[in-house]
Design a protein around this motif. Structure first.
Motif, PDB file in Angstrom:
ATOM      1  N   TYR A 246      52.292  59.135  33.769  1.00 12.37           N
ATOM      2  CA  TYR A 246      51.653  58.161  35.150  1.00 12.37           C
ATOM      3  C   TYR A 246      50.302  57.647  35.364  1.00 12.37           C
ATOM      4  CZ  TYR A 246      57.061  59.268  36.699  1.00 12.37           C
ATOM      5  OH  TYR A 246      58.293  59.338  36.705  1.00 12.37           O
ATOM      6  N   ALA A 247      50.426  57.022  35.357  1.00 10.86           N
ATOM      7  CA  ALA A 247      48.763  56.073  35.274  1.00 10.86           C
ATOM      8  C   ALA A 247      48.895  54.695  36.068  1.00 10.86           C
ATOM      9  CB  ALA A 247      48.472  55.482  34.179  1.00 10.86           C
ATOM     10  N   ALA A 248      50.032  54.560  36.931  1.00  7.35           N
ATOM     11  CA  ALA A 248      49.648  53.533  37.742  1.00  7.35           C
ATOM     12  C   ALA A 248      50.425  54.921  39.449  1.00  7.35           C
ATOM     13  CB  ALA A 248      50.963  52.869  37.576  1.00  7.35           C
ATOM     14  N   SER A 249      50.413  53.634  40.672  1.00 14.07           N
ATOM     15  CA  SER A 249      50.063  54.916  41.863  1.00 14.07           C
ATOM     16  C   SER A 249      51.747  54.426  41.839  1.00 14.07           C
ATOM     17  CB  SER A 249      49.069  54.150  42.781  1.00 14.07           C
ATOM     18  OG  SER A 249      48.617  54.065  42.638  1.00 14.07           O
ATOM     19  N   PRO A 250      51.958  55.360  43.252  1.00 15.28           N
ATOM     20  CA  PRO A 250      53.461  55.307  43.435  1.00 15.28           C
ATOM     21  C   PRO A 250      53.524  54.710  44.113  1.00 15.28           C
ATOM     22  CG  PRO A 250      52.259  57.590  42.850  1.00 15.28           C
ATOM     23  CD  PRO A 250      51.508  57.279  42.324  1.00 15.28           C
ATOM     24  N   ILE A 251      54.644  53.774  44.750  1.00 15.00           N
ATOM     25  CA  ILE A 251      54.383  53.055  45.825  1.00 15.00           C
ATOM     26  C   ILE A 251      55.350  53.179  46.594  1.00 15.00           C
ATOM     27  CG2 ILE A 251      55.311  50.453  46.569  1.00 15.00           C
ATOM     28  CD1 ILE A 251      53.618  49.473  44.045  1.00 15.00           C
ATOM     29  N   LEU A 252      55.622  53.740  47.779  1.00 11.56           N
ATOM     30  CA  LEU A 252      56.810  53.809  49.214  1.00 11.56           C
ATOM     31  C   LEU A 252      57.308  53.064  49.790  1.00 11.56           C
ATOM     32  CD1 LEU A 252      58.153  55.943  50.256  1.00 11.56           C
ATOM     33  CD2 LEU A 252      56.376  55.725  52.142  1.00 11.56           C
ATOM     34  N   ALA A 253      58.230  52.252  49.463  1.00 11.79           N
ATOM     35  CA  ALA A 253      58.912  50.814  49.794  1.00 11.79           C
ATOM     36  C   ALA A 253      59.817  50.463  50.620  1.00 11.79           C
ATOM     37  CB  ALA A 253      59.591  50.153  48.672  1.00 11.79           C
ATOM     38  N   ALA A 254      59.973  49.623  51.284  1.00 13.75           N
ATOM     39  CA  ALA A 254      61.223  50.397  52.692  1.00 13.75           C
ATOM     40  C   ALA A 254      62.384  49.405  51.857  1.00 13.75           C
ATOM     41  CB  ALA A 254      60.248  48.556  53.903  1.00 13.75           C
ATOM     42  N   LEU A 255      63.938  49.964  52.502  1.00 15.80           N
ATOM     43  CA  LEU A 255      64.345  49.169  51.622  1.00 15.80           C
ATOM     44  C   LEU A 255      65.159  48.945  53.051  1.00 15.80           C
ATOM     45  CD1 LEU A 255      65.783  52.132  50.095  1.00 15.80           C
ATOM     46  CD2 LEU A 255      64.648  50.238  49.172  1.00 15.80           C
ATOM     47  N   PRO A 256      66.019  47.250  52.383  1.00 18.98           N
ATOM     48  CA  PRO A 256      66.727  45.761  53.633  1.00 18.98           C
ATOM     49  C   PRO A 256      67.791  47.345  54.494  1.00 18.98           C
ATOM     50  CG  PRO A 256      67.172  45.591  51.374  1.00 18.98           C
ATOM     51  CD  PRO A 256      66.640  47.089  51.245  1.00 18.98           C
ATOM     52  N   GLY A 257      67.576  46.773  55.382  1.00 22.76           N
ATOM     53  CA  GLY A 257      68.998  48.104  56.132  1.00 22.76           C
ATOM     54  C   GLY A 257      68.518  49.147  56.949  1.00 22.76           C
ATOM     55  N   GLY A 258      67.366  49.715  56.516  1.00 24.95           N
ATOM     56  CA  GLY A 258      66.263  51.225  56.682  1.00 24.95           C
ATOM     57  C   GLY A 258      66.406  51.940  55.228  1.00 24.95           C
TER      58      GLY A 258
END
Length: 629
Positions: A423-435
């Motif tokens: 894993y060289a790329a940073s993890p991303i915390l993404a918001a999902l539609p509807g919560g």
């Protein structure tokens, strides 16, 4: 990113050019053969007699030779004359010190030649505007690499109008690996020779410079505040390749503190530190993966880590390793060298902060020696306050690898022999539609994973690229809401020695973060035309703004893609020579590592990565929409 360090262990793959003070990339290229047989240089024997005993693994804290080879001759010469190595080099003549510096760096030292510098700022251009505070976007603040419209100062309709506004040619450089930051009407960026610059965003004059101890390849991370509430002393943060973290006064460049975060001889900081609530979270990786090229080197003792520092003072708060226990002897190689493990699992990426859950997410790399354990090639969550590990999700098992695996039947290659899928790329915390949210991880395997941020449970996996030692996702994805943009490198010609059977899939892709469904794909254009070290894929981090995503390619072109369709809406060839503000020629090359910075109506990027089969370059490029168009 173990494979991206190969050339340091295998000099024939990337012999750095030599020469006097370099005025252009062409001049740098012309000197590539100047030190074709470095072992015949007078500094070779001097190094073996006076330096090798400490710098090839003999002293735990002494930077390994691989780091010395990445430093400029002036840095090495200064260290022996009046720096940390003054006592050890006291018995050597000035000429002998110069010969050692030139042998290690493969460059001639010309201390009399002045490096070309941009003009110093005067009047209004010299003043920092505290009413234009840095925004908390990009590495160091938010790993989604999404820039809101207000911060960008650009609309999607402005992107086709972008024109080069000014450029800077980094002195004596063939690579530019620090991501710029924008704030206070300025551009802040680090460089190969350790200089950190503060430029006026509008004109390119320089407000201040600071000299770090070694190359700066992380992003510059700026304090952020609400307009009208500026701190008394705003700071900026970065790390160097010798595992030192720094804080400087943003307005003057004065050093506030410097902290060594790891004493291992091969430790480094490649991922950008993350700033949150008065703490700086610093990822630690290493180059020990190259040391086993020497069959007598006991591999390996490094363990990846994250260190939490007090952002105001640099004092350590906690440090947690990706491999909890120290390595022990696991056996011997066929030539009798100790095998030490588990080891490795470096953290190449910038940590992602989840303030609501009180968690810090990182991804780990491969193990360096057998046995491969459950901590490599994994997403991990640490407690923000204590550093205690909350959960781990390994997505590729049995991955132990070092550069000896590229050298035939080398005795130091682990029995697992890879596959080296960090894993060289940073993890991303993404918001999902509807919560709800999804933690997203992209891997060199070419697979993207969706993970439950509370538990680490795997929700979906989608193969996007072919993957491999020099493939898949490298330095950074981007997310615009629930749309995840995924850059794929997949080197067309597998110069790493592997023999893939599937075709490469370099290009840009979009995925639904909720389901992993592929939304669109745009295979990379191939404009290389046989140019040496030119590849069409995307190894650099990408950056998104509303409706547009910017990607710097290994072919030297930066392209802007329509976020909804993947259509290219703007492109620029960074390899073309341009006149720089410091009076010399700037020319980019392959882009790898940092991605574009967007802010205050400008797009700013570095171009050039003259290592690891990439085209060299020395350019900082600043774009803005052409007026009247």
């Amino acid at each position: 990113m173990a494979a991206l360090w190969l050339a340091l262990a295998l000099p024939a793959l990337a012999a750095p050019p030599g020469g006097e003070t370099v005025k252009s990339v062409d001049q740098f290229q012309a000197g590539r053969d100047a030190f074709a047989d470095p072992e015949k240089m007078p500094g070779a024997l001097l190094y073996q007699e006076n330096c090798a005993g400490c710098h090839q693994g003999g002293v735990y804290k002494a930077p390994h030779r691989t780091w010395l080879e990445m430093m400029t001759p002036s840095m090495l010469f200064s260290a022996m004359n009046d720096g940390m190595m003054q006592a050890q080099a006291a018995h050597l003549s000035r000429e002998q010190r110069q010969q050692i510096a030139e042998y290690l760096s493969r460059q001639k030292l010309n201390s009399a030649a002045a490096d070309p510098m941009p003009p110093r700022c005067e009047g209004a251009a010299a003043r920092f505007d505290m009413d234009r505070p840095p925004a908390p976007v990009g590495w160091g603040h938010d790993t989604s690499r999404f820039v809101p419209a207000k911060t960008a100062g650009l609309m999607a309709a402005d992107v086709p109008k972008l024109r080069l506004k000014w450029a800077f040619a980094f002195p004596n450089a063939m690579r530019a690996r620090s991501q710029p930051a924008i704030g206070l009407g300025a551009v802040f960026v680090g460089s190969k020779d350790g200089t950190v610059y503060a430029f006026d965003l509008d004109t390119g004059c320089v407000r201040w410079t600071y000299q770090a101890k070694a190359e700066v390849r992380t992003a510059i991370v700026l304090d952020s505040w609400t307009k009208g509430q500026a701190p008394a002393r705003p700071l900026l943060y970065f790390g160097d390749v010798l595992a030192r973290a720094y804080a400087l006064d943003m307005r003057t460049g004065a050093e506030v503190w410097m902290t060594k975060v790891d004493d291992h001889s091969s430790a480094t900081i490649t991922g950008s530190p993350a700033l949150h609530a008065g703490r700086l979270y610093v990822p630690v990786s290493s180059l020990e993966v190259t040391a086993p090229a020497d069959p007598s080197y006991p591999c390996c003792t490094f363990r990846g880590a994250v260190a939490a520092l007090d952002a105001a003072t640099g004092q350590p708060v906690w440090k947690s390793h990706t491999i909890p226990n120290e390595p022990t002897e696991q056996g011997r190689t066929s030539v009798g060298t100790p095998i030490l493990g588990p080891s490795g699992a470096p953290v190449w990426n910038s940590p992602a902060v989840d303030a609501a859950r009180g968690l810090l997410y990182v991804g780990s790399g491969e193990n360096y020696a057998s046995p491969a354990d459950g901590n490599s090639d994994a997403l991990m969550a640490f407690d923000l306050k204590t550093g205690q590990r909350r959960w781990l999700r390994q997505t590729v098992a049995n991955d132990a690898w070092n550069v000896a695996c590229m050298m035939g039947d080398h005795p130091s290659c682990p029995k697992e022999r890879g596959p080296d899928l960090d894993y060289a790329a940073s993890p991303i915390l993404a918001a999902l539609p509807g919560g709800g949210q999804m933690l997203l991880g992209g891997q060199k395997s070419g697979v993207v994973h969706g993970v439950d941020p509370d538990t680490g449970a795997l929700r979906w996996s989608t193969r996007v690229g072919r993957g491999g030692v020099q493939g898949g996702v490298h330095f950074g994805m981007a997310a615009e809401g629930a749309r995840l943009y995924v850059p794929i490198y997949d080197m067309a010609n597998a110069r790493d020695g592997s023999k893939p059977t599937d075709p490469p899939r370099p290009g840009l892709y979009a995925i639904d973060a909720a389901t992993g469904k592929l939304l669109w794909s745009h295979p990379a254009e191939d404009v290389c035309g046989g140019r040496e070290f030119c590849d069409p894929g995307i190894t650099a981090a990408i950056t998104a703004m509303p409706g547009v995503v910017f990607a710097g390619h290994s072919d030297g072109w930066v392209r802007a893609y329509d976020g909804a369709t993947g259509k290219i809406v703007w492109r620029f060839d960074t390899t073309q020579p341009v006149k720089a503000v410091n009076g010399v020629e700037a020319r980019g090359g392959s882009m790898s590592g940092p991605g574009p910075a967007i802010g205050d109506g400008h797009v700013v990027l570095n171009s050039g990565y003259g290592l690891y089969f990439k085209m060299p370059g020395n350019a900082l490029l600043v774009f803005a929409p052409e007026k009247g168009r």
